[in-house]
Motif scaffolding. Structure first.
Motif, PDB file in Angstrom:
ATOM      1  N   LEU B 146       0.840  -1.202   0.000  1.00 31.11           N
ATOM      2  CA  LEU B 146       0.000   0.000   0.000  1.00 31.11           C
ATOM      3  C   LEU B 146       0.870   1.245   0.000  1.00 31.11           C
ATOM      4  CD1 LEU B 146      -2.757   1.283   0.039  1.00 31.11           C
ATOM      5  CD2 LEU B 146      -2.778   1.110   2.513  1.00 31.11           C
ATOM      6  N   ILE B 147       1.973   1.198   0.758  1.00 29.95           N
ATOM      7  CA  ILE B 147       2.885   2.346   0.777  1.00 29.95           C
ATOM      8  C   ILE B 147       3.492   2.550  -0.613  1.00 29.95           C
ATOM      9  CG2 ILE B 147       5.123   3.122   1.675  1.00 29.95           C
ATOM     10  CD1 ILE B 147       4.283   2.012   4.380  1.00 29.95           C
ATOM     11  N   HIS B 148       3.818   1.422  -1.271  1.00 29.08           N
ATOM     12  CA  HIS B 148       4.348   1.529  -2.634  1.00 29.08           C
ATOM     13  C   HIS B 148       3.315   2.168  -3.566  1.00 29.08           C
ATOM     14  CE1 HIS B 148       5.650  -0.421  -6.608  1.00 29.08           C
ATOM     15  NE2 HIS B 148       6.394   0.632  -6.385  1.00 29.08           N
ATOM     16  N   ALA B 149       2.072   1.721  -3.416  1.00 30.41           N
ATOM     17  CA  ALA B 149       1.007   2.306  -4.233  1.00 30.41           C
ATOM     18  C   ALA B 149       0.869   3.786  -3.942  1.00 30.41           C
ATOM     19  CB  ALA B 149      -0.311   1.588  -3.952  1.00 30.41           C
ATOM     20  N   PHE B 150       1.025   4.122  -2.671  1.00 29.73           N
ATOM     21  CA  PHE B 150       0.888   5.515  -2.283  1.00 29.73           C
ATOM     22  C   PHE B 150       2.014   6.361  -2.889  1.00 29.73           C
ATOM     23  CE2 PHE B 150       0.682   9.160   0.447  1.00 29.73           C
ATOM     24  CZ  PHE B 150      -0.674   9.339   0.515  1.00 29.73           C
ATOM     25  N   MET B 151       3.233   5.798  -2.878  1.00 26.77           N
ATOM     26  CA  MET B 151       4.357   6.525  -3.476  1.00 26.77           C
ATOM     27  C   MET B 151       4.180   6.650  -4.983  1.00 26.77           C
ATOM     28  SD  MET B 151       7.288   4.758  -1.171  1.00 26.77           S
ATOM     29  CE  MET B 151       8.729   5.425  -1.961  1.00 26.77           C
ATOM     30  N   THR B 152       3.603   5.597  -5.598  1.00 30.83           N
ATOM     31  CA  THR B 152       3.306   5.657  -7.037  1.00 30.83           C
ATOM     32  C   THR B 152       2.321   6.781  -7.325  1.00 30.83           C
ATOM     33  OG1 THR B 152       3.568   3.270  -7.030  1.00 30.83           O
ATOM     34  CG2 THR B 152       2.637   4.252  -9.011  1.00 30.83           C
ATOM     35  N   LEU B 153       1.314   6.897  -6.444  1.00 34.21           N
ATOM     36  CA  LEU B 153       0.331   7.963  -6.621  1.00 34.21           C
ATOM     37  C   LEU B 153       0.984   9.335  -6.441  1.00 34.21           C
ATOM     38  CD1 LEU B 153      -2.685   8.703  -6.983  1.00 34.21           C
ATOM     39  CD2 LEU B 153      -2.843   8.749  -4.506  1.00 34.21           C
ATOM     40  N   GLN B 154       1.878   9.440  -5.454  1.00 31.28           N
ATOM     41  CA  GLN B 154       2.571  10.723  -5.240  1.00 31.28           C
ATOM     42  C   GLN B 154       3.378  11.108  -6.469  1.00 31.28           C
ATOM     43  OE1 GLN B 154       4.717  10.055  -1.513  1.00 31.28           O
ATOM     44  NE2 GLN B 154       3.362  11.544  -0.553  1.00 31.28           N
ATOM     45  N   LYS B 155       4.021  10.089  -7.068  1.00 31.26           N
ATOM     46  CA  LYS B 155       4.812  10.348  -8.261  1.00 31.26           C
ATOM     47  C   LYS B 155       3.913  10.839  -9.388  1.00 31.26           C
ATOM     48  CE  LYS B 155       8.397   8.131 -10.943  1.00 31.26           C
ATOM     49  NZ  LYS B 155       8.560   6.894 -11.697  1.00 31.26           N
ATOM     50  N   LYS B 156       2.741  10.205  -9.478  1.00 32.22           N
ATOM     51  CA  LYS B 156       1.791  10.582 -10.520  1.00 32.22           C
ATOM     52  C   LYS B 156       1.326  12.028 -10.322  1.00 32.22           C
ATOM     53  CE  LYS B 156      -2.526   9.195 -12.639  1.00 32.22           C
ATOM     54  NZ  LYS B 156      -3.500   8.142 -12.876  1.00 32.22           N
ATOM     55  N   ILE B 157       1.033  12.384  -9.060  1.00 30.20           N
ATOM     56  CA  ILE B 157       0.590  13.753  -8.778  1.00 30.20           C
ATOM     57  C   ILE B 157       1.703  14.734  -9.123  1.00 30.20           C
ATOM     58  CG2 ILE B 157      -0.094  15.337  -6.936  1.00 30.20           C
ATOM     59  CD1 ILE B 157      -1.402  12.947  -5.522  1.00 30.20           C
ATOM     60  N   ASP B 158       2.926  14.343  -8.758  1.00 33.43           N
ATOM     61  CA  ASP B 158       4.068  15.229  -8.967  1.00 33.43           C
ATOM     62  C   ASP B 158       4.286  15.525 -10.442  1.00 33.43           C
ATOM     63  OD1 ASP B 158       6.042  16.754  -7.817  1.00 33.43           O
ATOM     64  OD2 ASP B 158       7.585  15.229  -8.154  1.00 33.43           O
ATOM     65  N   GLU B 159       3.965  14.554 -11.285  1.00 28.88           N
ATOM     66  CA  GLU B 159       4.243  14.715 -12.715  1.00 28.88           C
ATOM     67  C   GLU B 159       3.099  15.348 -13.484  1.00 28.88           C
ATOM     68  OE1 GLU B 159       5.300  10.758 -13.760  1.00 28.88           O
ATOM     69  OE2 GLU B 159       7.333  10.945 -12.976  1.00 28.88           O
ATOM     70  N   GLN B 160       1.999  15.669 -12.786  1.00 29.66           N
ATOM     71  CA  GLN B 160       0.864  16.215 -13.517  1.00 29.66           C
ATOM     72  C   GLN B 160       1.144  17.654 -13.938  1.00 29.66           C
ATOM     73  OE1 GLN B 160      -2.493  15.391 -10.922  1.00 29.66           O
ATOM     74  NE2 GLN B 160      -3.135  13.731 -12.284  1.00 29.66           N
ATOM     75  N   ALA B 161       1.023  17.906 -15.232  1.00 24.09           N
ATOM     76  CA  ALA B 161       1.202  19.262 -15.738  1.00 24.09           C
ATOM     77  C   ALA B 161      -0.070  20.059 -15.506  1.00 24.09           C
ATOM     78  CB  ALA B 161       1.532  19.200 -17.220  1.00 24.09           C
ATOM     79  N   LEU B 162       0.077  21.319 -15.149  1.00 25.56           N
ATOM     80  CA  LEU B 162      -1.111  22.122 -14.845  1.00 25.56           C
ATOM     81  C   LEU B 162      -1.668  22.814 -16.074  1.00 25.56           C
ATOM     82  CD1 LEU B 162      -0.188  23.630 -11.392  1.00 25.56           C
ATOM     83  CD2 LEU B 162      -1.283  21.475 -11.956  1.00 25.56           C
ATOM     84  N   ALA B 163      -0.909  22.803 -17.165  1.00 22.99           N
ATOM     85  CA  ALA B 163      -1.396  23.406 -18.399  1.00 22.99           C
ATOM     86  C   ALA B 163      -1.133  22.439 -19.545  1.00 22.99           C
ATOM     87  CB  ALA B 163      -0.697  24.745 -18.638  1.00 22.99           C
ATOM     88  N   GLY B 164      -1.731  22.709 -20.662  1.00 27.29           N
ATOM     89  CA  GLY B 164      -1.509  21.863 -21.824  1.00 27.29           C
ATOM     90  C   GLY B 164      -2.536  20.755 -21.915  1.00 27.29           C
ATOM     91  N   ALA B 165      -2.415  19.975 -22.984  1.00 27.83           N
ATOM     92  CA  ALA B 165      -3.433  18.963 -23.275  1.00 27.83           C
ATOM     93  C   ALA B 165      -3.401  17.811 -22.270  1.00 27.83           C
ATOM     94  CB  ALA B 165      -3.222  18.420 -24.685  1.00 27.83           C
ATOM     95  N   THR B 166      -2.237  17.611 -21.593  1.00 26.18           N
ATOM     96  CA  THR B 166      -2.125  16.474 -20.683  1.00 26.18           C
ATOM     97  C   THR B 166      -2.485  16.845 -19.254  1.00 26.18           C
ATOM     98  OG1 THR B 166       0.193  17.002 -20.328  1.00 26.18           O
ATOM     99  CG2 THR B 166      -0.299  15.390 -22.049  1.00 26.18           C
ATOM    100  N   ARG B 167      -3.042  18.026 -19.061  1.00 25.91           N
ATOM    101  CA  ARG B 167      -3.373  18.434 -17.693  1.00 25.91           C
ATOM    102  C   ARG B 167      -4.460  17.513 -17.125  1.00 25.91           C
ATOM    103  NH1 ARG B 167      -6.106  21.735 -21.180  1.00 25.91           N
ATOM    104  NH2 ARG B 167      -8.135  22.562 -20.569  1.00 25.91           N
ATOM    105  N   PRO B 168      -4.476  17.350 -15.796  1.00 25.19           N
ATOM    106  CA  PRO B 168      -5.396  16.368 -15.199  1.00 25.19           C
ATOM    107  C   PRO B 168      -6.856  16.773 -15.357  1.00 25.19           C
ATOM    108  CG  PRO B 168      -4.259  17.618 -13.488  1.00 25.19           C
ATOM    109  CD  PRO B 168      -3.612  17.977 -14.783  1.00 25.19           C
ATOM    110  N   ARG B 169      -7.709  15.808 -15.033  1.00 26.97           N
ATOM    111  CA  ARG B 169      -9.136  15.942 -15.304  1.00 26.97           C
ATOM    112  C   ARG B 169      -9.745  17.175 -14.642  1.00 26.97           C
ATOM    113  NH1 ARG B 169     -11.152  11.294 -12.919  1.00 26.97           N
ATOM    114  NH2 ARG B 169     -11.652  12.541 -11.103  1.00 26.97           N
ATOM    115  N   HIS B 170      -9.313  17.469 -13.419  1.00 23.09           N
ATOM    116  CA  HIS B 170      -9.983  18.549 -12.696  1.00 23.09           C
ATOM    117  C   HIS B 170      -9.667  19.919 -13.279  1.00 23.09           C
ATOM    118  CE1 HIS B 170      -6.055  18.483 -10.652  1.00 23.09           C
ATOM    119  NE2 HIS B 170      -6.291  19.717 -10.298  1.00 23.09           N
TER     120      HIS B 170
END
Lengths: 209, 210
Positions: B146-170
């Motif tokens: 679960l901690i590994h999954a959590f770190m994977t999620l943190q990595k995913k959040i960290d890499e989310q671009a706030l602009a551009g076509a790849t920006r997250p859903r919200h």
């Protein structure tokens, strides 16, 4: 005092509850846990008799469950005398084997396991059978005798479709109210999945060996 | 960020000058204060609880504040078997969480139905109705998983671009933040899956293998 044999219990029930008919169903396995099949009309009276019996005091119904006995077909070979035409045109009476198939209608069954908390003995196994599996699925409820049977009878109703007459609150308990199927019946078909489990198994390591 | 800017940033940090971007700062803050929902379904929840306690201590990752209300949570850990009767409530809880929100499907049951897959009342994976960010296999997964999954999620959040076509859903106005809640049908949930979220190949191991 230990419980008497099922035949003795049957004899005492039939003596104590006028008109009741009890059938002893033998269990051939080493456990030899024989059970008593009750008739619908006297089931509640028999249950009350067992609960209040001075020596048995079967005051605790530990288990109610359903059993599905599907329709079965038996085939037997019988010898029939028939007129048979031989190749040269002469007719003669011969014995011919014929397969006769008979359909045995299935039924649903509610099974109750009774113990005595006071006398510390048991179980006595009771069975109630429905007429068939489709339109006559009623059995009398024993919840008025053992209050603890309420939820378990609801479960048997939910999963097998056994209708308990006289149950105070007969609703589905595990599945939702709008659900139409009885998932523990032998002929239940789950909603179509995009991939049957057997096909997934066929792709496992054994399949590639 | 352009490569020459990155180099400049590294060069400046060597000289004792810290620079950052709003995006990095924003994601750094988000990934280190993920608040999960207090929500457990089955035995996996016991492992989830163990993860939060002293020995494994999820607090090290900034996620010790399990919120009892979906309105205050931004991560739902689907820990355990999702029954068909429970599935609408899980989707509704997810819908009630404010964006940005994330989903970890924990354990064999939550990702596929697991050992109960062929049960009459078992949903074959929560990814049929809500978008799952991290899947953890295991029955149940250990706290480390679960901690590994959590770190994977943190990595995913960290890499989310706030602009551009790849920006997250919200950050994309036309993408939904709520997903249809399945109804109880006569034989199954209606619909049996949300095809905008669930991709056929994901639920079909044959197609993945071939």
């Amino acid at each position: 005092m230990a419980l008497p044999s099922p035949d003795e219990i049957k004899a005492q029930i039939e003596a104590g509850v006028p008109g009741a008919s009890v059938t002893v169903i033998r269990n051939g396995s080493p456990a030899a846990q024989h059970s008593l099949l009750l008739d619908h009309a006297h089931a509640a009276a028999v249950a009350g008799f067992l609960r209040d019996h001075r020596e048995w005091r079967l005051d605790y119904c530990s288990l109610v469950t359903g059993v599905d006995w599907p329709d079965t077909e038996t085939s037997e070979k019988i010898k029939v005398k028939k007129l048979v035409k031989a190749a040269d045109g002469t007719e003669s009476e011969q014995e011919v084997d014929e397969v006769r198939k008979t359909k045995v209608p299935g039924y649903l069954e509610a099974v109750y396991h009774l113990f005595s908390m006071e006398k510390k003995h048991g179980p006595v196994v009771l069975r109630l059978r429905t007429g068939n599996r489709s339109d006559d699925t009623h059995v009398p409820s024993l919840t008025p005798v053992w209050r603890g049977a309420e939820f378990q009878e609801r479960e048997a109703f939910d999963l097998y479709g056994i209708v308990f007459d006289g149950h105070p609150d007969l609703r589905r308990i595990l599945m939702w109210d709008g659900f139409r199927d009885y998932p523990m019946r032998k002929d239940y078909v789950p909603p179509a999945d995009e991939i049957p489990h057997i096909e997934v198994q066929a792709t496992g390591p054994e399949a590639h060996a | 960020m352009a490569d020459d800017l990155k180099e400049l940033k590294i060069e400046l940090s060597k000289n004792g000058i810290f620079t950052t971007t709003l995006e990095e700062l924003y994601n750094w803050g988000r990934k280190n204060s993920v608040w999960p929902l207090t929500f457990g379904l089955a035995c996996c929840a016991i492992e989830m609880i163990a993860t939060t306690m002293a020995r494994y201590d999820l607090a090290r990752f900034g996620a010790e504040v399990f919120r009892p209300s979906p309105r205050q949570a931004d991560l739902i850990i689907v820990s355990g078997t999702v029954t068909k009767k429970m599935a609408p409530q899980v989707v509704r809880l997810y819908n009630q969480m404010p964006e940005p929100k994330y989903v970890i499907a924990m354990g064999a049951c939550a990702i596929s139905g697991g050992p109960f897959r062929d049960g009459y009342n078992v949903l074959k994976g929560i990814d049929r109705y809500i978008p799952v960010d991290v899947h953890i296999p295991g029955c149940p997964p250990r706290p480390e998983a679960l901690i590994h999954a959590f770190m994977t999620l943190q990595k995913k959040i960290d890499e989310q671009a706030l602009a551009g076509a790849t920006r997250p859903r919200h950050l994309q106005k036309d993408l939904p933040s709520e997903f249809p809640v399945p109804e109880f049908g006569e034989h199954d949930l209606e619909p049996p899956q949300n095809s905008s979220v669930f991709h056929e190949a994901a639920g079909n191991p044959l197609k993945v293998i071939q």
